[in-house]
Write a protein that holds these residues in place. Structure first.
Motif, PDB file in Angstrom:
ATOM      1  N   GLN A  97       0.835  -1.198   0.000  1.00  0.00           N
ATOM      2  CA  GLN A  97       0.000   0.000   0.000  1.00  0.00           C
ATOM      3  C   GLN A  97       0.867   1.244   0.000  1.00  0.00           C
ATOM      4  O   GLN A  97       2.064   1.194   0.301  1.00  0.00           O
ATOM      5  N   VAL A  98       0.247   2.347  -0.379  1.00  0.00           N
ATOM      6  CA  VAL A  98       0.951   3.634  -0.357  1.00  0.00           C
ATOM      7  C   VAL A  98      -0.065   4.704   0.016  1.00  0.00           C
ATOM      8  O   VAL A  98      -1.214   4.647  -0.418  1.00  0.00           O
ATOM      9  N   GLY A  99       0.337   5.626   0.869  1.00  0.00           N
ATOM     10  CA  GLY A  99      -0.558   6.713   1.264  1.00  0.00           C
ATOM     11  C   GLY A  99      -0.030   8.010   0.681  1.00  0.00           C
ATOM     12  O   GLY A  99       1.161   8.298   0.762  1.00  0.00           O
ATOM     13  N   THR A 100      -0.907   8.775   0.083  1.00  0.00           N
ATOM     14  CA  THR A 100      -0.439  10.001  -0.565  1.00  0.00           C
ATOM     15  C   THR A 100      -1.510  11.085  -0.484  1.00  0.00           C
ATOM     16  O   THR A 100      -2.637  10.824  -0.083  1.00  0.00           O
ATOM     17  N   GLY A 101      -1.119  12.294  -0.867  1.00  0.00           N
ATOM     18  CA  GLY A 101      -2.089  13.386  -0.908  1.00  0.00           C
ATOM     19  C   GLY A 101      -2.880  13.328  -2.202  1.00  0.00           C
ATOM     20  O   GLY A 101      -2.622  12.492  -3.070  1.00  0.00           O
ATOM     21  N   GLU A 102      -3.831  14.277  -2.291  1.00  0.00           N
ATOM     22  CA  GLU A 102      -4.747  14.197  -3.424  1.00  0.00           C
ATOM     23  C   GLU A 102      -4.284  14.965  -4.651  1.00  0.00           C
ATOM     24  O   GLU A 102      -5.114  15.465  -5.406  1.00  0.00           O
ATOM     25  N   MET A 143      -5.350  11.839   3.521  1.00  0.00           N
ATOM     26  CA  MET A 143      -4.419  10.920   2.856  1.00  0.00           C
ATOM     27  C   MET A 143      -5.251   9.903   2.071  1.00  0.00           C
ATOM     28  O   MET A 143      -6.219   9.348   2.593  1.00  0.00           O
ATOM     29  N   VAL A 144      -4.876   9.707   0.820  1.00  0.00           N
ATOM     30  CA  VAL A 144      -5.528   8.685   0.003  1.00  0.00           C
ATOM     31  C   VAL A 144      -4.636   7.451   0.058  1.00  0.00           C
ATOM     32  O   VAL A 144      -3.437   7.542  -0.233  1.00  0.00           O
ATOM     33  N   VAL A 145      -5.200   6.315   0.473  1.00  0.00           N
ATOM     34  CA  VAL A 145      -4.410   5.086   0.524  1.00  0.00           C
ATOM     35  C   VAL A 145      -4.749   4.251  -0.699  1.00  0.00           C
ATOM     36  O   VAL A 145      -5.925   4.021  -1.008  1.00  0.00           O
ATOM     37  N   LEU A 146      -3.700   3.856  -1.424  1.00  0.00           N
ATOM     38  CA  LEU A 146      -3.887   3.011  -2.608  1.00  0.00           C
ATOM     39  C   LEU A 146      -3.222   1.669  -2.332  1.00  0.00           C
ATOM     40  O   LEU A 146      -2.253   1.605  -1.545  1.00  0.00           O
TER      41      LEU A 146
END
Ligand SMILES: CC(C)(COP(=O)(O)OP(=O)(O)OC[C@H]1O[C@@H](n2cnc3c(N)ncnc32)[C@H](O)[C@@H]1OP(=O)(O)O)[C@@H](O)C(=O)NCCC(=O)NCCS
Length: 163
Positions: A97-102, A143-146
């Motif tokens: 997984q990776v967490g990032t901004g929008e 945070m958007v987690v993909l």
């Protein structure tokens, strides 16, 4: 093959300048740098990209930081390093997984690497960072987690070295 992957075990902070590109608050990097595995991608001995991966559970690992040298962005190094990591971890974890901004550019990048949006953590950037984080003109809040299943990830072969 001029591209090599180095697993860095000593003096990880020597690469903070690069890691700060993806995570601009050093204190946040300190939360994962020691427990995470730090990898460098080099080409003909020159640093091109760095990544930090942590174990989050028995089945999930997380890409905590991915940074490509500014002069070498958009030339495939970021995607190549993610591809190598997915193959490297596919027998150890089910999911990365990776967490990032929008920021649309970052989301487009991760989706081009095989990640899909999973869930979001409301207010992560406003709560944990001591200053506003703006990426590509977007003020980051959630945070958007993909996530990406690793089972079918192809093995990417680069020469590897442990430093
Ligand atoms: C985001 C980052 C890791 C991407 O790595 P990169 O080596 O520059 O990207 P790649 O060349 O591997 O890009 C692969 C694909 O992702 C997408 N992509 C990458 N950057 C993009 C951008 N700015 N806008 C839109 N799509 C983008 C494209 O589909 C691209 O393929 P294409 O060039 O054939 O169109 C890198 O630019 C970087 O380090 N940026 C600063 C730090 C950062 O933002 N890190 C991630 C935050 S968690």
């Amino acid at each position: 093959m001029p591209v090599e992957i180095h697993r860095i075990q000593r003096d990880k902070r020597k690469h903070l300048d690069l890691l700060l590109l993806a995570d601009e608050q050093e204190e946040m990097i300190e939360r994962y740098l020691d427990r995470g595995a730090l990898f460098l991608l080099t080409e003909r001995g020159s640093r091109r990209a760095a990544a930090v991966v942590t174990q989050e559970s028995g089945t999930v690992c997380e890409l905590k930081n991915l940074s490509v040298e500014p002069k070498f962005q958009r030339r495939g190094y970021g995607r190549a390093l993610v591809g190598w990591l997915a193959g490297h971890y596919r027998d150890r974890f089910e999911t990365m997984q990776v967490g990032t901004g929008e920021a649309p550019s970052t989301l487009a990048f991760y989706q081009s690497c095989g990640f899909s949006p999973s869930h979001r953590i409301p207010g992560f950037f406003t709560i944990h960072y001591d200053h506003p984080i703006v990426e590509d003109g977007v003020l980051l809040a959630d945070m958007v987690v993909l996530s990406m299943p690793l089972k079918a990830a192809p093995i990417v072969t680069f020469r590897e070295e442990f430093l």
